[in-house]
Structures are given as C-alpha cells and as structure tokens.
Design a protein around this motif. Structure first.
Motif, short mmCIF file in Angstrom:
data_model
loop_
_atom_site.label_atom_id
_atom_site.label_comp_id
_atom_site.label_asym_id
_atom_site.label_seq_id
_atom_site.Cartn_x
_atom_site.Cartn_y
_atom_site.Cartn_z
N UNK A 1 22.58 -5.22 1.85
CA UNK A 1 21.67 -5.23 2.99
C UNK A 1 22.39 -4.52 4.14
N UNK A 2 21.72 -3.57 4.76
CA UNK A 2 22.36 -2.80 5.83
C UNK A 2 21.30 -2.30 6.80
N UNK A 3 21.59 -2.44 8.09
CA UNK A 3 20.73 -1.94 9.16
C UNK A 3 21.63 -1.20 10.14
N UNK A 4 21.22 0.00 10.52
CA UNK A 4 22.00 0.81 11.45
C UNK A 4 22.20 0.04 12.76
N UNK A 5 23.42 0.08 13.33
CA UNK A 5 23.73 -0.74 14.51
C UNK A 5 22.73 -0.62 15.66
N UNK A 6 22.20 0.58 15.92
CA UNK A 6 21.28 0.72 17.04
C UNK A 6 19.95 0.02 16.82
N UNK A 7 19.71 -0.43 15.57
CA UNK A 7 18.48 -1.15 15.27
C UNK A 7 18.70 -2.65 15.11
N UNK A 8 19.91 -3.12 15.37
CA UNK A 8 20.18 -4.55 15.28
C UNK A 8 19.37 -5.31 16.34
N UNK A 9 18.97 -6.53 15.99
CA UNK A 9 18.26 -7.44 16.89
C UNK A 9 16.93 -6.86 17.37
N UNK A 10 16.32 -6.05 16.52
CA UNK A 10 15.01 -5.48 16.86
C UNK A 10 13.98 -5.78 15.78
N UNK A 11 14.28 -6.76 14.94
CA UNK A 11 13.32 -7.21 13.93
C UNK A 11 13.30 -6.40 12.65
N UNK A 12 14.24 -5.45 12.49
CA UNK A 12 14.23 -4.59 11.31
C UNK A 12 14.59 -5.37 10.05
N UNK A 13 15.68 -6.16 10.13
CA UNK A 13 16.11 -6.93 8.96
C UNK A 13 15.02 -7.90 8.51
#
Length: 212
Positions: free
Chosen positions: A115-127
């Motif tokens: 599982x991986x989400x680019x740092x600039x998208x953290x805490x924006x509901x992507x995961x």
C-alpha cells in the motif's frame, strides 16, 4: 478530499510495464529499508499481472502521475500459512500462490501485500478511497461466487498500523523482522467496512438570557 484523482483497477491500465516502474519507484521512495526480496522487479510483477491483472486499486492524478495504490492479491491457503508464519516476502511470491479471478470460482485469501500513497496526497482521503474501491470490487466478485476467506497483511509503517486499527484487523503474530501480521476471517467474502471520518457537530449559539 481527493476529487481531482481518477480511481480504477490495474486491469484498466494500457501499459503494465509503465505501471510497474511507477509502483516500484513509489515503493522505494516510501519504504527505505525494503530489499529486492520485499519489492520484486519488473519481470516478477509482469508475470503476476498476467496471472491476475485486477490485483491493484489505483489512483492517478489528472496529469497521469501515479498518486497511490493498494495491492490486494488473491492467494492460496498454503501461501496464506506462509504469510502467517512470517516467512513470506512480497517480492518472492510464487506464481502458483496467486489465485486468478476466473470461472469457476476458486477459494482464496486476500493478501494486502503493498500500500503506497504519494506524500503530497497524505491525509486527503486517498488511502480510504483506495480501500473502499477494493471493498466494492470484492463485493461484486462475491456476487459471482468469488469469496475471500480472510484478509491479511504485514505492517510496514505507522500509517499501515493505524489503517488496520480502523478496519479492526486483529494482530495474529510477527514476521522474521518483527513486523506485526494481521488477519481477519471474512463473512461471505465481504471486507470490513472503513468507518467514515468523524464530523464535528455544528456549533450551537448559547441561548440569550431573558430578563425577568
């Protein structure tokens, strides 16, 4: 919110070679201690996509850049036992351990192996959205008789640990490196729901005092 992203399955991608390069680059950026045994290589993942092309839930930016992904592999009971025993490496998963989504349906366990989400998208509901996309996908599969027996994973990061707490995935052991292993048995192949974010109630203006 993540309204500027496009969400889809890896089977919708037109070039898996490009996807694999992006996926591995993001993994190396986020998981600095990961080895080749943990990540695998281009040819390794190409073979696994050929066997089960639907295994990733993806998010792409408007410019096409990979924003994040969750990789859910349908695996055999024998490989599930390897994961629970702490002997599995995500970059060394045998091809025969992957159960394709083909007819007739075969029993499988769902392994969240990356599982991986680019740092600039953290805490924006992507995961959360990536996981809910997988919930919907597995629900559709269950209607056709493809039902996962359990959901399991190995925790690699504090974010992963918090995520498993949110979906109430119990800890069942540790791997050879001391990372927690989680698993939950599933009812009728349905994944646990992810709770919606808490919304604070609207502020209430204090009542004005009325003179006697």
């Amino acid at each position: 919110m993540c309204t500027s992203l496009q969400f889809h399955r890896s089977s919708d991608e037109t070039d898996h070679a490009v996807l694999i390069r992006e996926m591995l680059a993001l993994d190396r950026e986020l998981y600095l201690t990961a080895t080749e045994e943990d990540l695998g290589g281009q040819d390794y993942w190409r073979e696994r996509f050929e066997r089960c092309p639907e295994s990733l839930s993806l998010a792409r930016q408007r410019d096409g850049r990979l924003a994040g992904y969750y990789q859910f592999l349908p695996i055999t009971a024998a490989f599930r036992d390897e994961v629970l025993a702490g002997r599995a490496h995500d970059g060394l998963i045998p091809l025969e351990a992957i159960v394709p989504y083909r007819e007739p349906a075969q029993p499988y366990h769902l392994y969240l192996c990356s599982m991986a989400v680019r740092p600039e998208w953290h805490r924006r509901g992507v995961a959360s959205r990536l996981y809910r996309e997988e919930v919907a996908f597995q629900h559709e599969l269950a209607l056709r008789g493809h039902r996962a027996s359990s959901l399991l994973s190995v925790v690699w990061s504090p974010c992963g640990a918090k995520f498993f707490e949110r979906i109430k995935l119990p800890r069942v052991g540790h791997d050879a490196c001391g990372r927690p292993i989680h698993e939950r048995l599933l009812l009728d192949g349905e994944l646990p729901e992810l709770p919606l974010p808490r919304v604070a109630p609207p502020a209430v203006e204090p009542a004005l005092a009325v003179a006697a």
